[in-house]
Scaffold this motif. Structure first.
Motif, mmCIF file in Angstrom:
data_model
loop_
_atom_site.group_PDB
_atom_site.id
_atom_site.type_symbol
_atom_site.label_atom_id
_atom_site.label_comp_id
_atom_site.label_asym_id
_atom_site.label_seq_id
_atom_site.Cartn_x
_atom_site.Cartn_y
_atom_site.Cartn_z
ATOM 1 N N CYS A 52 0.831 -1.195 0.000
ATOM 2 C CA CYS A 52 0.000 0.000 0.000
ATOM 3 C C CYS A 52 0.870 1.250 0.000
ATOM 4 O O CYS A 52 1.829 1.335 0.752
ATOM 5 C CB CYS A 52 -0.916 -0.020 1.225
ATOM 6 N N HIS A 53 0.509 2.188 -0.875
ATOM 7 C CA HIS A 53 1.279 3.425 -0.941
ATOM 8 C C HIS A 53 0.925 4.371 0.190
ATOM 9 O O HIS A 53 1.677 5.277 0.500
ATOM 10 C CB HIS A 53 1.024 4.132 -2.279
ATOM 11 N N GLU A 54 -0.238 4.184 0.750
ATOM 12 C CA GLU A 54 -0.713 5.125 1.765
ATOM 13 C C GLU A 54 -0.153 4.799 3.143
ATOM 14 O O GLU A 54 0.344 5.663 3.844
ATOM 15 C CB GLU A 54 -2.244 5.106 1.815
ATOM 16 N N CYS A 55 -0.284 3.537 3.551
ATOM 17 C CA CYS A 55 0.110 3.199 4.919
ATOM 18 C C CYS A 55 1.217 2.143 4.960
ATOM 19 O O CYS A 55 1.633 1.717 6.019
ATOM 20 C CB CYS A 55 -1.104 2.699 5.696
ATOM 21 N N GLU A 56 1.687 1.711 3.764
ATOM 22 C CA GLU A 56 2.763 0.738 3.657
ATOM 23 C C GLU A 56 2.399 -0.627 4.215
ATOM 24 O O GLU A 56 3.271 -1.422 4.573
ATOM 25 C CB GLU A 56 4.028 1.266 4.341
ATOM 26 N N HIS A 57 1.093 -0.890 4.304
ATOM 27 C CA HIS A 57 0.654 -2.223 4.700
ATOM 28 C C HIS A 57 0.988 -3.187 3.572
ATOM 29 O O HIS A 57 0.805 -2.877 2.402
ATOM 30 C CB HIS A 57 -0.854 -2.201 4.939
ATOM 31 N N ARG A 58 1.486 -4.353 3.940
ATOM 32 C CA ARG A 58 1.884 -5.307 2.906
ATOM 33 C C ARG A 58 1.175 -6.629 3.090
ATOM 34 O O ARG A 58 0.998 -7.083 4.225
ATOM 35 C CB ARG A 58 3.394 -5.518 2.936
ATOM 36 N N THR A 59 0.791 -7.204 1.980
ATOM 37 C CA THR A 59 0.136 -8.501 2.052
ATOM 38 C C THR A 59 0.740 -9.450 1.028
ATOM 39 O O THR A 59 1.170 -9.055 -0.042
ATOM 40 C CB THR A 59 -1.381 -8.389 1.772
ATOM 41 N N TRP A 60 0.738 -10.707 1.403
ATOM 42 C CA TRP A 60 1.173 -11.759 0.494
ATOM 43 C C TRP A 60 0.007 -12.729 0.348
ATOM 44 O O TRP A 60 -0.513 -13.224 1.353
ATOM 45 C CB TRP A 60 2.369 -12.505 1.057
ATOM 46 N N VAL A 61 -0.369 -12.960 -0.904
ATOM 47 C CA VAL A 61 -1.498 -13.849 -1.139
ATOM 48 C C VAL A 61 -1.024 -15.069 -1.916
ATOM 49 O O VAL A 61 -0.327 -14.959 -2.926
ATOM 50 C CB VAL A 61 -2.615 -13.126 -1.928
ATOM 51 N N HIS A 62 -1.407 -16.226 -1.405
ATOM 52 C CA HIS A 62 -1.070 -17.467 -2.086
ATOM 53 C C HIS A 62 -2.323 -18.319 -2.201
ATOM 54 O O HIS A 62 -2.999 -18.559 -1.201
ATOM 55 C CB HIS A 62 0.009 -18.224 -1.305
ATOM 56 N N ASP A 63 -2.620 -18.757 -3.439
ATOM 57 C CA ASP A 63 -3.799 -19.585 -3.660
ATOM 58 C C ASP A 63 -5.083 -18.926 -3.155
ATOM 59 O O ASP A 63 -5.970 -19.582 -2.629
ATOM 60 C CB ASP A 63 -3.624 -20.942 -2.972
ATOM 61 N N GLY A 64 -5.159 -17.614 -3.292
ATOM 62 C CA GLY A 64 -6.369 -16.906 -2.889
ATOM 63 C C GLY A 64 -6.466 -16.631 -1.413
ATOM 64 O O GLY A 64 -7.415 -16.015 -0.947
ATOM 65 N N GLY A 65 -5.458 -17.091 -0.664
ATOM 66 C CA GLY A 65 -5.484 -16.840 0.778
ATOM 67 C C GLY A 65 -4.319 -15.976 1.196
ATOM 68 O O GLY A 65 -3.226 -16.067 0.630
ATOM 69 N N GLU A 66 -4.556 -15.157 2.167
ATOM 70 C CA GLU A 66 -3.498 -14.277 2.625
ATOM 71 C C GLU A 66 -2.554 -15.010 3.566
ATOM 72 O O GLU A 66 -2.972 -15.750 4.451
ATOM 73 C CB GLU A 66 -4.114 -13.073 3.349
ATOM 74 N N LEU A 67 -1.267 -14.804 3.330
ATOM 75 C CA LEU A 67 -0.269 -15.438 4.179
ATOM 76 C C LEU A 67 0.073 -14.531 5.351
ATOM 77 O O LEU A 67 0.076 -13.311 5.227
ATOM 78 C CB LEU A 67 1.004 -15.714 3.378
ATOM 79 N N GLU A 68 0.360 -15.148 6.458
ATOM 80 C CA GLU A 68 0.820 -14.378 7.601
ATOM 81 C C GLU A 68 2.236 -13.878 7.309
ATOM 82 O O GLU A 68 3.026 -14.559 6.662
ATOM 83 C CB GLU A 68 0.857 -15.266 8.860
ATOM 84 N N PHE A 69 2.525 -12.692 7.811
ATOM 85 C CA PHE A 69 3.844 -12.122 7.577
ATOM 86 C C PHE A 69 4.938 -13.035 8.121
ATOM 87 O O PHE A 69 5.978 -13.230 7.504
ATOM 88 C CB PHE A 69 3.924 -10.746 8.234
#
Ligand SMILES: [Zn+2]
Length: 81
Positions: A52-69
């Motif tokens: 995210c450009h606004e708050c720098e939140h980052r997500t990783w998605v694998h197989d349609g599910g979000e991975l824990e950092f």
């Protein structure tokens, strides 16, 4: 007289930029200014990383599910033997 109307956008950031696929909205702040790119973790897991450009939140998605950092870190820092 070239027939082209002068209707250039005065907005600095066009929403119709080609080549940048939207990654939806930021789960943290709701912004749509996300950068998404496909990457492969060290253990070979293909993931889609979005930032995210606004708050720098980052997500990783694998197989349609979000991975824990922490899960990403664990996979990405696996030491090759
Ligand atoms: Zn955000």
């Amino acid at each position: 007289m070239n027939g082209i109307p002068a209707q250039r956008s005065t907005s600095p950031s066009s929403l119709t930029q080609a080549g940048s696929r939207t990654a939806g909205t930021c789960p943290s702040c709701g912004s749509t200014r996300l950068t998404a790119l496909a990457m492969t973790l060290t253990d070979g897991t293909p993931v889609r990383f979005s930032s995210c450009h606004e708050c720098e939140h980052r997500t990783w998605v694998h197989d349609g599910g979000e991975l824990e950092f922490t899960d990403v870190l664990a996979r990405a820092t696996k030491v090759k033997v």
